[in-house]
Enzyme design. Structure first.
Site, PDB file in Angstrom:
ATOM      1  N   CYS A  64       0.811  -1.229   0.000  1.00 24.23           N
ATOM      2  CA  CYS A  64       0.000   0.000   0.000  1.00 24.23           C
ATOM      3  C   CYS A  64       0.838   1.270   0.000  1.00 24.23           C
ATOM      4  O   CYS A  64       0.295   2.353   0.106  1.00 24.23           O
ATOM      5  CB  CYS A  64      -0.939   0.011   1.209  1.00 24.23           C
ATOM      6  SG  CYS A  64      -0.053   0.094   2.782  1.00 24.23           S
ATOM      7  N   CYS A  74      10.218  -8.852   6.143  1.00 26.47           N
ATOM      8  CA  CYS A  74      10.181 -10.308   6.216  1.00 26.47           C
ATOM      9  C   CYS A  74      11.607 -10.846   6.277  1.00 26.47           C
ATOM     10  O   CYS A  74      12.476 -10.423   5.518  1.00 26.47           O
ATOM     11  CB  CYS A  74       9.457 -10.842   4.984  1.00 26.47           C
ATOM     12  SG  CYS A  74       9.496 -12.624   4.857  1.00 26.47           S
ATOM     13  N   CYS A  77      12.433 -12.922   2.806  1.00 27.55           N
ATOM     14  CA  CYS A  77      12.596 -12.297   1.492  1.00 27.55           C
ATOM     15  C   CYS A  77      12.792 -10.797   1.532  1.00 27.55           C
ATOM     16  O   CYS A  77      12.854 -10.159   0.497  1.00 27.55           O
ATOM     17  CB  CYS A  77      11.393 -12.619   0.608  1.00 27.55           C
ATOM     18  SG  CYS A  77       9.891 -11.834   1.203  1.00 27.55           S
ATOM     19  N   CYS A  82       3.345  -3.221   5.926  1.00 25.96           N
ATOM     20  CA  CYS A  82       2.817  -2.531   7.093  1.00 25.96           C
ATOM     21  C   CYS A  82       2.019  -3.536   7.918  1.00 25.96           C
ATOM     22  O   CYS A  82       1.787  -4.664   7.475  1.00 25.96           O
ATOM     23  CB  CYS A  82       1.947  -1.345   6.683  1.00 25.96           C
ATOM     24  SG  CYS A  82       0.415  -1.828   5.883  1.00 25.96           S
ATOM     25  N   HIS A  89       0.996 -11.282   3.521  1.00 27.07           N
ATOM     26  CA  HIS A  89       2.287 -11.768   3.033  1.00 27.07           C
ATOM     27  C   HIS A  89       2.593 -13.127   3.627  1.00 27.07           C
ATOM     28  O   HIS A  89       3.040 -14.054   2.942  1.00 27.07           O
ATOM     29  CB  HIS A  89       3.378 -10.753   3.395  1.00 27.07           C
ATOM     30  CG  HIS A  89       4.745 -11.138   2.947  1.00 27.07           C
ATOM     31  ND1 HIS A  89       5.232 -10.840   1.694  1.00 27.07           N
ATOM     32  CD2 HIS A  89       5.733 -11.810   3.584  1.00 27.07           C
ATOM     33  CE1 HIS A  89       6.464 -11.310   1.580  1.00 27.07           C
ATOM     34  NE2 HIS A  89       6.801 -11.904   2.707  1.00 27.07           N
ATOM     35  N   CYS A 222      21.163  20.794  66.707  1.00 22.62           N
ATOM     36  CA  CYS A 222      20.149  19.825  66.267  1.00 22.62           C
ATOM     37  C   CYS A 222      20.583  19.117  64.991  1.00 22.62           C
ATOM     38  O   CYS A 222      20.193  17.970  64.752  1.00 22.62           O
ATOM     39  CB  CYS A 222      18.785  20.493  66.085  1.00 22.62           C
ATOM     40  SG  CYS A 222      18.750  21.789  64.838  1.00 22.62           S
ATOM     41  N   HIS A 548      15.076  23.844  62.006  1.00 19.27           N
ATOM     42  CA  HIS A 548      15.238  22.833  63.042  1.00 19.27           C
ATOM     43  C   HIS A 548      15.179  21.443  62.430  1.00 19.27           C
ATOM     44  O   HIS A 548      14.334  21.173  61.577  1.00 19.27           O
ATOM     45  CB  HIS A 548      14.127  22.998  64.087  1.00 19.27           C
ATOM     46  CG  HIS A 548      14.330  22.130  65.285  1.00 19.27           C
ATOM     47  ND1 HIS A 548      15.484  22.150  66.042  1.00 19.27           N
ATOM     48  CD2 HIS A 548      13.536  21.188  65.842  1.00 19.27           C
ATOM     49  CE1 HIS A 548      15.375  21.273  67.021  1.00 19.27           C
ATOM     50  NE2 HIS A 548      14.212  20.672  66.927  1.00 19.27           N
TER      51      HIS A 548
END
Lengths: 601, 114
Positions: A64, A74, A77, A82, A89, A222, A548
């Site tokens: 397409c 693939c 091949c 898509c 295929h 502290c 603190h």
């Protein structure tokens, strides 16, 4: 992904079983999936793997002509399809079911219409990606302990006859206090929160844990008291000193012998013969605090020694607790150095108890954005400093529902939630790849020139006790001043550092492939070692220059608030809502939960 | 089994005349050739991670996989489920930034083909 990897000691990702088409392909394929690395290459700047293509070539679907989203090539091949046409295929040609996503280098079975996984293919990806990366970091950086230390099975100990005799002779039993019956006790079990929960009522009659003792404020101290309280209850440190591993009498005798043997050329003998040893003063403090006496203790001796050690901080001004913490660890380290033993690297923790407990290793990867070459360095650390998000929390995308009517109201597009962030987010930000600006180009050994780089931090070795320091200050270069960030930080009581380990970060960098063959088998990758438990929180209230510090301690699954000389039992929710500045986590396997016998804490 | 037997015939250059490419496709090619598309992709990725979008999508996928059962979910399923949500929740600031970048790219590159 595979959440059942907890059973797997090597923490490897377990692959789902291959589909029948993949099995068929594997048994039939001539060259093998591993050789596909020739078809893959890394795409700068982040080095994601993709299928090789000519520059400027746009892969398109054979049917397409769509050049967009997911395209699969693939394996049999090399036809690109898509996601819509890939099944056609595969259906038309048996043996052509397996394909590879051209942009993501992931295997796909067009017949099953799903992603499939194969270790040989993952190996190919790793080979393709690491061809430019230095093979391994030099092991000598970690000292002579490059080998994994042997793990020994835990065996509980009980004294035998002669040992029991020794214990009987050389120890005096400490009296157990019933609740807060002691009139001189400053520890109250009054619940300081508004709603008294049943748990707090239940424990008000239980004996108080050992070692809970207030520390008098000697004049803006502290910052020191808060860190000392946390250290007094750091499991390994406490055990070290309480088991007399550093006896202050013996240590003073030894150092007196040393100075009388040497010539008195040292400027430090102004102390009148006594050597400064912060560990000795700590030892005395441990004995006092764990003696069972509940009257508040004045750490005057320790303060004096510390002033002598850190003379630039020797005043009654307020100081930073984290600065004091680092200074103290340094002080312990300096004194523990034995000149006769061979110098060992700090990260191995063999040098002193401070490093044994707190020292971890951070890994820093710098990747060149042009060629992908990555250089790795390992640095020891005694704590992890985390930035707070200076913006008001991460931008949430909730406001985007306004998009539907097409109006972009300013308030919706701002999407800022005021002031919360979590420790996990800070850690995630810490290990996120950071693009160094164009003014901070680093030298790339491959390109032989300064290039823009990407830097990523990760934790290579988790220390036995991890201290997180939350950087609650920001500098505004515009206004040339710094201010404190009071933003609330959520922190968990149990923390899993697994995703922030170097092994996990590396695995994620390669897209969660099975093999992470970087020669980086840190023993911290064991599942059990990355689980941590919180035991102390140092909080700060106030401004950058005046405030603190308080410490919340977790003992026997109860929380106690230590405010200089005043110690109160508090609820979990009070701790959760406090403003954390330093968080102390210990590895879960070393953490003592409340045992049935509350006398032993 | 020789690979050449299975290979389909190489496409005939006559089959794709240049004048059939739309403006969109030409721009796409220009973006890829100059390497700008790569930079834009990385920028987009960075922004979407920063704003928490990726984590949201991850959470959606996890929830879906948990609901359907781990072994009953395919990539196609996931893409179908999260694409509409994903597209809708991209922050406007990110869209605006990318549009700005594309616009400035278009003005900087001579487009003789148009």
């Amino acid at each position: 992904m595979s959440s059942d990897s907890a059973a797997d000691p090597a923490r490897a990702l377990r692959l789902p079983p291959p589909c029948p088409h993949l099995v068929a392909y594997r048994s039939g394929a001539g060259a093998g999936l591993r050789s596909l690395y020739r078809c893959l290459r890394r795409r700068p700047p982040l080095g994601r793997p993709e299928v090789r293509r000519d520059p400027g070539e746009v892969p398109r679907c054979g049917s397409c002509r769509d050049g967009g989203a997911r395209l699969y090539a693939c394996l049999a091949c090399a036809v690109v399809s898509c996601s819509l046409h890939a099944p056609d295929h595969a259906a038309a040609r048996p043996g052509h079911e397996i394909a590879v996503d051209v942009d993501r280098a992931e295997l796909f079975c067009a017949a099953c219409r799903d992603q499939v996984y194969d270790p040989d293919f993952d190996a190919a990806v790793v080979i393709a990606l690491t061809s430019l990366i230095t093979p391994r970091a030099p092991p000598t950086q970690l000292g002579n302990r490059a080998k994994r230390p042997r793990r020994v099975e835990y065996r509980p100990w009980a004294p035998d006859e002669p040992e029991r005799a020794v214990i009987g002779q050389r120890s005096s039993p400490l009296l157990v206090q019933e609740g807060n019956a002691s009139s001189s006790s400053t520890i109250t079990t009054v619940n300081s929160t508004a709603n008294a929960t049943t748990t707090s009522c239940a424990t008000s009659s239980a004996p108080l844990p050992w070692g809970l003792r207030g520390l008098n404020n000697l004049g803006n101290t502290c910052f020191m008291n808060s860190v000392l309280q946390a250290l007094l209850h750091t499991p390994l440190l406490r055990n070290y000193f309480l088991s007399d591993r550093h006896n202050h009498i013996v240590c003073q005798q030894k150092s007196r012998k040393k100075t009388s043997a040497k010539e008195r050329s040292n400027g430090r003998d102004a102390t009148g013969g006594l050597q400064i040893c912060l560990a000795c003063d700590l030892d005395a403090m441990y004995s006092a605090v764990f003696s069972g006496d509940r009257k508040p203790y004045s750490p005057a001796r320790f303060l004096y020694s510390w002033w002598l050690y850190a003379s630039n901080l020797a005043n009654y001004q307020q100081h930073d607790a984290h600065e004091f913490f680092i200074c103290m660890l340094d002080g312990i380290h300096e004194k523990e150095q034995d000149p006769f033993k061979p110098p060992s690297h700090v990260s191995s923790g063999e040098c002193c108890i401070a490093h044994r407990v707190f020292s971890g290793t951070l890994r820093s990867d710098v990747t060149c954005t042009i060629c992908g070459f990555t250089s790795t360095t390992y640095d020891p650390c005694v704590d992890i400093s985390l930035d707070m998000d200076s913006k008001e929390g991460p931008q949430k995308t909730n406001g985007s529902k306004h998009q539907i009517n097409g109006n972009e109201t300013k308030s919706a597009s701002m999407n800022q939630k005021p002031g919360t962030s979590t420790l996990m987010e800070c850690l995630e930000r810490f290990t996120r790849p950071e693009k160094l600006g164009a003014d901070q180009k680093l030298f790339c050994q491959h390109c032989q020139v300064r290039q823009e780089s990407l830097k990523q931090m990760s934790i290579r070795k988790i220390p036995l006790v991890t201290c997180f320091h939350i950087k609650r200050f920001e500098h505004s270069s515009m206004r040339k001043m710094s201010r404190k960030v009071d933003q609330y930080l959520h922190f968990p009581f149990s923390l899993d550092l697994g995703p922030y380990l170097s092994s996990s970060i590396l695995r994620a960098r390669y897209g969660n492939r099975v093999l992470v063959s970087d020669g980086d088998d840190s023993d911290a990758s064991l599942e059990s070692l990355s689980n941590l438990e919180l035991f102390a929180v140092v909080t700060h209230n106030g401004k950058l220059d005046a405030g603190h510090y308080l410490t919340y301690l977790r003992l026997n699954s109860q929380w106690y608030r230590c405010d200089d000389a005043w110690i109160t039992h508090v609820s979990e929710s009070m701790v959760r809502s406090s403003q954390a500045y330093m968080l102390f986590y210990v590895q879960k396997i070393l953490y003592y939960k409340a045992s049935g016998n509350a006398i032993i804490s | 089994m020789r690979a050449s037997i299975n290979r389909p015939p190489t496409p005939n250059p006559d089959e794709e005349p240049e004048k059939e490419l739309s403006v969109q496709e030409i721009i796409n090619i220009k973006l890829i050739e100059s390497g700008e598309k790569e930079k834009l992709m990385e920028l987009l990725r960075e922004r979407l991670i920063e704003c928490g979008w990726r984590d949201e999508m991850k959470a959606l996928c996890r929830a879906y996989a948990r609901k359907k059962g781990r072994n009953n979910v395919t990539v196609d399923d996931l893409v179908q489920v999260i694409t509409p949500k994903g597209r809708a929740t991209v922050p406007d600031s990110v869209k605006a930034e990318l549009l700005q970048r594309i616009r400035s790219f278009l003005t900087s590159v001579p487009l003789e083909a148009l």
